[in-house]
Write an enzyme that holds these catalytic residues in place. Structure first.
Site, PDB file in Angstrom:
ATOM      1  N   CYS A 130      -3.333   9.712  -2.633  1.00 35.37           N
ATOM      2  CA  CYS A 130      -4.755   9.979  -2.407  1.00 35.37           C
ATOM      3  C   CYS A 130      -5.135  11.327  -3.019  1.00 35.37           C
ATOM      4  CB  CYS A 130      -5.082   9.895  -0.925  1.00 35.37           C
ATOM      5  SG  CYS A 130      -6.875   9.775  -0.614  1.00 35.37           S
ATOM      6  N   HIS A 243      -3.277   4.553   0.115  1.00 36.43           N
ATOM      7  CA  HIS A 243      -2.344   5.077   1.123  1.00 36.43           C
ATOM      8  C   HIS A 243      -1.215   4.079   1.427  1.00 36.43           C
ATOM      9  CE1 HIS A 243      -4.339   8.804   2.454  1.00 36.43           C
ATOM     10  NE2 HIS A 243      -5.428   8.205   2.014  1.00 36.43           N
ATOM     11  N   GLU A 245       1.664   4.725   2.568  1.00 44.44           N
ATOM     12  CA  GLU A 245       2.458   5.149   3.730  1.00 44.44           C
ATOM     13  C   GLU A 245       2.012   4.503   5.032  1.00 44.44           C
ATOM     14  OE1 GLU A 245      -1.094   7.750   4.079  1.00 44.44           O
ATOM     15  OE2 GLU A 245       0.089   6.926   2.421  1.00 44.44           O
TER      16      GLU A 245
END
Length: 288
Positions: A130, A243, A245
């Site tokens: 990001c 994102h 994660e």
């Protein structure tokens, strides 16, 4: 006390063996946080980054902004770097006036921009997420769109107003990710790791505009927003605007972290080989 447990990452007689879990730095925040009886300033990073790094087989280490000295010193002893998501980058770093929607943190900028430049100089494996993709682009001389919905009219011919802006939102309500379809470019690292296309979780209102020197655009959203860039000449320089994660249940979104750990192991091996003792040259005795 001496340990009687041998180091499983080392092979007897091998001076170049690398740690089984490479050390990966993750850039963090300074924020007010609350836990137990306390509400005070803290250095923190969302646990999803730490978990994704650990599950990929790496040792995650938090890097704090705002400390005295050169942030690049953090990189000594690291085998890889994750530049995590966070606030907007100051437009001063790419020579633009500040948009009303832009919110920056100078201490975080000082940390991330310096770490990114130094990591590139060392060929240290780098994964940007990001904000991390934007940091990489700015360090390479690129610029940013400071508010994606402002671009709606120019990107979608024949549309205007709220409906067009809504199509360009890459986040839902506050603190809620939006699922955005992306398409990767052929013959790129993004295609290898992520496949041809998938939906990814996004939460950003800024994005890459002019692409930085040496970077290749390797994925876009269906509205044209750049969602991944990479440097094919580096050991591992890869950054995504979304994102991964927070969606580790998707096999494809685990791949950027796994690829980083592979590159980090290679980096650690190369560093160990460079620092290994060299045998002394053989001296031939000359008889008189």
């Amino acid at each position: 006390m001496a340990s009687n447990v041998s180091d499983p990452s080392r092979v007897p007689g091998d001076s170049t063996a690398t740690p089984a879990r490479p050390r990966i730095g993750i850039t963090g925040y300074r924020e007010r946080a609350s836990w137990g009886d306390w509400s005070t300033g803290a250095v923190l990073v969302p646990e999803t980054y730490v978990d994704a790094v650990a599950h990929a087989g790496r040792l995650p280490l938090l890097l704090a902004p705002g400390l005295p000295g050169d942030p690049a010193d953090y990189l000594d002893g690291l085998d890889g770097l994750v530049i995590a998501g966070g606030p907007d980058i100051t437009p001063l770093s790419y020579g633009a006036p500040t948009h009303p929607a832009t919110r920056s943190q100078i201490r975080r900028d000082a940390l991330d921009l310096r770490l990114c430049a130094s990591a590139l100089g060392r060929d240290l494996p780098l994964l940007g997420i990001c904000r991390g993709a934007q940091v990489l682009n700015v360090v390479r001389g690129g610029t940013l769109h400071q508010h994606i919905p402002d671009l709606a009219d120019s990107r979608i011919p024949g549309t205007n107003g709220a409906a067009a802006a809504a199509r360009h939102e890459h986040r839902d309500t506050i603190a809620t990710y939006r699922s955005v379809p992306i398409t990767t470019e052929p013959e790129t690292r993004a295609r290898t790791l992520l496949g041809a296309g998938l939906k990814v979780p996004c939460y950003h209102h800024q994005a890459i505009d002019a692409v930085g020197h040496g970077l290749t655009v390797s994925a876009r959203a269906d509205d044209g927003t750049i969602e991944a860039v990479e440097d094919p000449t580096g050991r591992f320089v890869f950054a995504v605007q979304f994102h991964p994660e927070i969606a580790q249940e998707q096999p494809e979104l685990r791949e950027p972290f796994r690829a980083l750990v592979r590159a980090a192991r290679g980096f650690a091996l190369s560093q160990a080989a460079d620092s290994a003792p060299r045998p002394l040259p053989t001296v031939r005795k000359v008889s008189r």
